[in-house]
Design a protein around this motif. Sequence first.
Motif, PDB file in Angstrom:
ATOM      1  N   GLY A 203      16.238   1.154   6.219  1.00  0.00           N
ATOM      2  CA  GLY A 203      15.164   0.989   7.013  1.00  0.00           C
ATOM      3  C   GLY A 203      14.413  -0.216   6.856  1.00  0.00           C
ATOM      4  O   GLY A 203      14.895  -1.243   6.258  1.00  0.00           O
ATOM      5  N   ASP A 204      13.309  -0.382   7.414  1.00  0.00           N
ATOM      6  CA  ASP A 204      12.388  -1.742   7.523  1.00  0.00           C
ATOM      7  C   ASP A 204      11.637  -1.474   6.141  1.00  0.00           C
ATOM      8  O   ASP A 204      11.757  -0.832   5.306  1.00  0.00           O
ATOM      9  N   ALA A 205      10.978  -2.690   5.674  1.00  0.00           N
ATOM     10  CA  ALA A 205      10.269  -3.013   4.327  1.00  0.00           C
ATOM     11  C   ALA A 205       9.276  -1.890   4.470  1.00  0.00           C
ATOM     12  O   ALA A 205       8.955  -1.443   3.010  1.00  0.00           O
ATOM     13  N   ALA A 206       8.384  -1.451   5.046  1.00  0.00           N
ATOM     14  CA  ALA A 206       7.281  -0.495   4.971  1.00  0.00           C
ATOM     15  C   ALA A 206       7.999   0.672   4.535  1.00  0.00           C
ATOM     16  O   ALA A 206       7.545   1.492   3.680  1.00  0.00           O
ATOM     17  N   HIS A 207       8.974   1.249   5.332  1.00  0.00           N
ATOM     18  CA  HIS A 207       9.869   2.563   4.808  1.00  0.00           C
ATOM     19  C   HIS A 207      10.264   2.378   3.497  1.00  0.00           C
ATOM     20  O   HIS A 207      10.280   3.426   2.673  1.00  0.00           O
ATOM     21  N   GLN A 208      11.086   1.340   3.210  1.00  0.00           N
ATOM     22  CA  GLN A 208      11.404   1.114   1.775  1.00  0.00           C
ATOM     23  C   GLN A 208      10.378   1.364   0.764  1.00  0.00           C
ATOM     24  O   GLN A 208      10.582   2.054  -0.217  1.00  0.00           O
ATOM     25  N   LEU A 209       9.229   0.965   0.989  1.00  0.00           N
ATOM     26  CA  LEU A 209       8.051   0.858  -0.143  1.00  0.00           C
ATOM     27  C   LEU A 209       7.764   2.183  -0.428  1.00  0.00           C
ATOM     28  O   LEU A 209       7.610   2.695  -1.470  1.00  0.00           O
ATOM     29  N   THR A 210       7.708   3.086   0.694  1.00  0.00           N
ATOM     30  CA  THR A 210       7.118   4.339   0.719  1.00  0.00           C
ATOM     31  C   THR A 210       8.192   5.605   0.048  1.00  0.00           C
ATOM     32  O   THR A 210       7.784   6.381  -0.643  1.00  0.00           O
ATOM     33  N   THR A 211       9.305   4.987   0.221  1.00  0.00           N
ATOM     34  CA  THR A 211      10.334   5.899  -0.536  1.00  0.00           C
ATOM     35  C   THR A 211      10.798   5.688  -1.734  1.00  0.00           C
ATOM     36  O   THR A 211      11.595   6.274  -2.401  1.00  0.00           O
ATOM     37  N   LEU A 212      10.369   4.265  -2.365  1.00  0.00           N
ATOM     38  CA  LEU A 212      10.527   4.100  -3.658  1.00  0.00           C
ATOM     39  C   LEU A 212       9.810   5.165  -4.670  1.00  0.00           C
ATOM     40  O   LEU A 212       8.884   5.669  -4.539  1.00  0.00           O
ATOM     41  N   PRO A 213      10.508   5.214  -6.002  1.00  0.00           N
ATOM     42  CA  PRO A 213       9.478   6.149  -6.836  1.00  0.00           C
ATOM     43  C   PRO A 213       8.155   5.523  -7.272  1.00  0.00           C
ATOM     44  O   PRO A 213       8.100   4.180  -7.064  1.00  0.00           O
ATOM     45  N   ALA A 214       7.394   6.280  -7.757  1.00  0.00           N
ATOM     46  CA  ALA A 214       6.019   5.696  -7.842  1.00  0.00           C
ATOM     47  C   ALA A 214       5.906   4.548  -8.866  1.00  0.00           C
ATOM     48  O   ALA A 214       5.410   3.641  -8.950  1.00  0.00           O
ATOM     49  N   GLU A 215       6.816   5.014 -10.288  1.00  0.00           N
ATOM     50  CA  GLU A 215       6.906   3.907 -11.282  1.00  0.00           C
ATOM     51  C   GLU A 215       7.524   2.546 -10.656  1.00  0.00           C
ATOM     52  O   GLU A 215       7.239   1.263 -11.233  1.00  0.00           O
ATOM     53  N   THR A 216       8.585   2.605  -9.735  1.00  0.00           N
ATOM     54  CA  THR A 216       9.061   1.349  -9.116  1.00  0.00           C
ATOM     55  C   THR A 216       7.859   0.466  -8.182  1.00  0.00           C
ATOM     56  O   THR A 216       7.940  -0.556  -8.229  1.00  0.00           O
ATOM     57  N   ALA A 217       7.509   1.478  -7.411  1.00  0.00           N
ATOM     58  CA  ALA A 217       6.700   0.955  -6.232  1.00  0.00           C
ATOM     59  C   ALA A 217       5.155   0.377  -6.886  1.00  0.00           C
ATOM     60  O   ALA A 217       4.936  -0.724  -6.124  1.00  0.00           O
ATOM     61  N   ALA A 218       4.985   0.520  -8.076  1.00  0.00           N
ATOM     62  CA  ALA A 218       3.787  -0.103  -8.595  1.00  0.00           C
ATOM     63  C   ALA A 218       4.124  -1.421  -8.930  1.00  0.00           C
ATOM     64  O   ALA A 218       3.236  -2.252  -8.891  1.00  0.00           O
TER      65      ALA A 218
END
Length: 273
Positions: A203-218
Amino acid sequence: MVVYLDVLFFTNVLMDWITLLAAARLGGAKVRQGRLALASLLGGVYAAGAALLPLLAALPVRVLAGATLCLAAFCGERALLRLGGLYFLTAAAFAGLAAALGAVSERRLLFGAGYYFAVPLRLLLLAAALGYTLSGILLRGDAKHGSIRRDIRPLTICFSGRERRVRVLEDTGHSLTEPVSGKPVLILCRGEAALLLNDPLDGDAAHQLTTLPAETAAHCGLVPYRAVGTESGLLLYFRPDRVLEADGKTLDCVCAAGPPGFESGQYEGLICV
């Protein structure tokens, strides 16, 4: 023919400065005026010395002198050999032009191992200003990624216990920076970024960010970008643990997953220079 050493000296200081500057502009190298001035002064001294001692005008000595000027002007640059080659090509072109003009005007414009233009100083200064302007407008980076050499750097990227070795192309047209820190953005092909983040990055960048694990998204964020065919868009970026050059030096940057179709067989990323 009466030759004045002071005119010979200053003429060659000016011509060496223009030639070295043109080589730097063509190669997309950072212009260090102090070093260019030093190299140009050495060139003027050499031209005057060759007029007094013709043995110094022999071809092997001239090649050695040219290499010395390149070292004085460009030592420390990663693309030293390419810049040296551009300098010799530019010097040969200028010398050929001077010889042709001399034949047409029936005046001797080359003397010994240098140039000799018996013209007013203000004309030489005008030529220098014109050469500087043209080199900045017409020659900037023309040979930066040309057929002579493409500047591809090997880098090692480490993130969350994972490590990838990638080839990165230096791109003068790439000026993307992380909005908060201002650090340069290393744009990776999506496959490499996915391996480092341990996520398929669908998907797009915004979707990628929301689907990452919390520890990675941080450690991640979104950076806006524009490109040919994309008026505005977003890229997912992450702050790596470290990015290492081939010599072990650390590169202070963030990494972003490139847009679809970014992949290239010659390199896996782009970085600004």
